[in-house]
Design an enzyme around this catalytic site. Structure first.
Site, mmCIF file in Angstrom:
data_model
loop_
_atom_site.group_PDB
_atom_site.id
_atom_site.type_symbol
_atom_site.label_atom_id
_atom_site.label_comp_id
_atom_site.label_asym_id
_atom_site.label_seq_id
_atom_site.Cartn_x
_atom_site.Cartn_y
_atom_site.Cartn_z
ATOM 1 N N ASP A 1 -58.737 -33.817 -41.410
ATOM 2 C CA ASP A 1 -58.250 -32.447 -41.534
ATOM 3 C C ASP A 1 -59.066 -31.735 -42.600
ATOM 4 O O ASP A 1 -59.600 -32.372 -43.512
ATOM 5 C CB ASP A 1 -56.770 -32.438 -41.914
ATOM 6 C CG ASP A 1 -56.105 -31.098 -41.604
ATOM 7 O OD1 ASP A 1 -56.441 -30.098 -42.280
ATOM 8 O OD2 ASP A 1 -55.262 -31.048 -40.699
ATOM 9 N N ASP B 1 -55.836 -31.386 -32.483
ATOM 10 C CA ASP B 1 -54.866 -30.287 -32.560
ATOM 11 C C ASP B 1 -55.414 -29.162 -33.430
ATOM 12 O O ASP B 1 -54.674 -28.274 -33.839
ATOM 13 C CB ASP B 1 -53.534 -30.811 -33.129
ATOM 14 C CG ASP B 1 -52.422 -29.781 -33.012
ATOM 15 O OD1 ASP B 1 -52.402 -29.054 -32.007
ATOM 16 O OD2 ASP B 1 -51.595 -29.687 -33.940
ATOM 17 N N LYS C 1 -56.293 -29.022 -28.175
ATOM 18 C CA LYS C 1 -55.750 -27.656 -28.074
ATOM 19 C C LYS C 1 -56.829 -26.747 -27.523
ATOM 20 O O LYS C 1 -58.014 -26.882 -27.836
ATOM 21 C CB LYS C 1 -55.285 -27.170 -29.437
ATOM 22 C CG LYS C 1 -54.683 -25.768 -29.429
ATOM 23 C CD LYS C 1 -54.201 -25.358 -30.807
ATOM 24 C CE LYS C 1 -52.986 -26.160 -31.227
ATOM 25 N NZ LYS C 1 -52.409 -25.684 -32.508
#
Length: 229
Positions: free
Chosen positions: A16, A57, A97
Site C-alpha cells: 500500500d 483494490d 478494481k
C-alpha cells in the site's frame, strides 16, 4: 500463495502507499506498484514460487474528471497486471478494481490475452451511482512464448493472430450485478439494529494515520478557517 506442505502456512504479501499496522503472517510493503523498484520488491518475496490469487483494490485519488480518472485507474490496473504476470501460477485468478467507462474495451481486450475467462462484477457494497466495479480474471493462461518484463506492461500483439483485436476493437465482457432485489441497496441508508440495541464493533486493525487525521488535528487546535453559510 499456498504450499504443498499442509504444515506450511500460506504466504500473503500486501502493499500500500500508506503505512499499514502489522498483521500476523502478512508481509507488508509500503510503496507504489507503478514503480519498478516496488514491483521487483514484491516479486522477490515469492522466492521463485507462484501465487494462486492476486487482488488489487487500489484506486487513484479521483479528480471528478471521469476521463482522467478512468485513464489513471487503467494504468494502475495494468501495473498490477504486470506484477501479476510475474507471480501468478497458470490457472490462477486476478481480481482488480476497475472504472467502467466508454473506452474500457481495450483494457478488457488486454485482460483476455492472459485470461480466457473475464467477468466484470458489481458487488452490492459498491454504490449504484459509482462507475467502480471489479474485473475477475480466471484461469491465467499467458500467450505461448510470453516472457514477463518490467519494461512495458502492454503487449505488442506479436504472440499469434488470436490476440489481435478484431472488428471495431470491442471485447464484450459479461457483467454481473451481485445480489438481488431483496438485498440492501448500496445507495440507500438503513437503520441499524431494527429497534434492538446496536453494538458498534471496533475495526480489526485501525488505520495508522487516516487521511482525515490532519483535519482532526487542526480542529482540535482550532486552526480551521471559519465557515459561513
Amino acid at each position: 500463495m499456498k504450499s504443498d506442505d499442509p504444515n506450511d502456512p500460506a504466504k500473503i504479501v500486501a502493499v500500500d502507499l500508506q503505512a499499514m499496522a502489522p498483521l500476523p503472517g502478512v508481509i507488508q510493503l509500503q510503496g507504489d506498484i507503478t514503480k519498478s523498484s516496488t514491483a521487483e520488491q514484491i516479486i522477490s518475496h515469492f522466492e521463485g514460487r507462484l501465487a494462486d490469487l492476486v487482488v488489487c483494490d487500489g484506486a487513484p485519488d479521483v479528480t471528478g474528471l471521469h476521463d482522467m480518472d478512468e485513464y489513471i485507474q487503467a494504468q494502475l490496473l495494468l501495473a498490477a497486471l504486470n506484477i501479476t504476470t510475474n507471480v501468478l501460477r497458470p490457472g490462477g485468478t486476478f481480481i482488480a478494481k476497475i472504472f467502467r467507462g466508454k473506452d474500457i474495451s481495450l483494457l478488457y481486450a488486454q485482460m483476455k490475452i492472459f485470461f480466457p475467462t473475464v467477468t466484470c462484477s458489481k458487488p452490492r457494497s459498491s454504490r449504484n451511482s459509482s462507475i467502480e466495479a471489479f474485473i475477475v480474471c480466471q484461469n491465467y493462461t499467458p500467450p505461448a512464448g510470453y516472457v514477463p518484463t518490467m519494461l512495458n506492461p502492454l503487449l505488442d500483439f506479436s504472440y499469434g493472430q488470436g490476440n489481435q483485436l478484431e472488428g471495431v476493437n470491442r471485447v464484450v465482457v459479461p457483467f454481473v450485478a451481485c445480489g438481488d432485489l431483496n438485498g440492501f441497496d448500496s445507495d440507500q441508508t438503513y437503520p441499524l439494529g431494527k429497534g434492538e440495541e446496536y453494538n458498534v464493533l471496533e475495526p480489526v486493525q485501525a488505520p495508522i494515520r487516516p487521511p482525515y487525521q490532519t483535519y482532526l488535528d487542526m480542529k482540535k487546535r482550532k486552526e480551521l478557517p471559519s465557515q459561513t453559510t
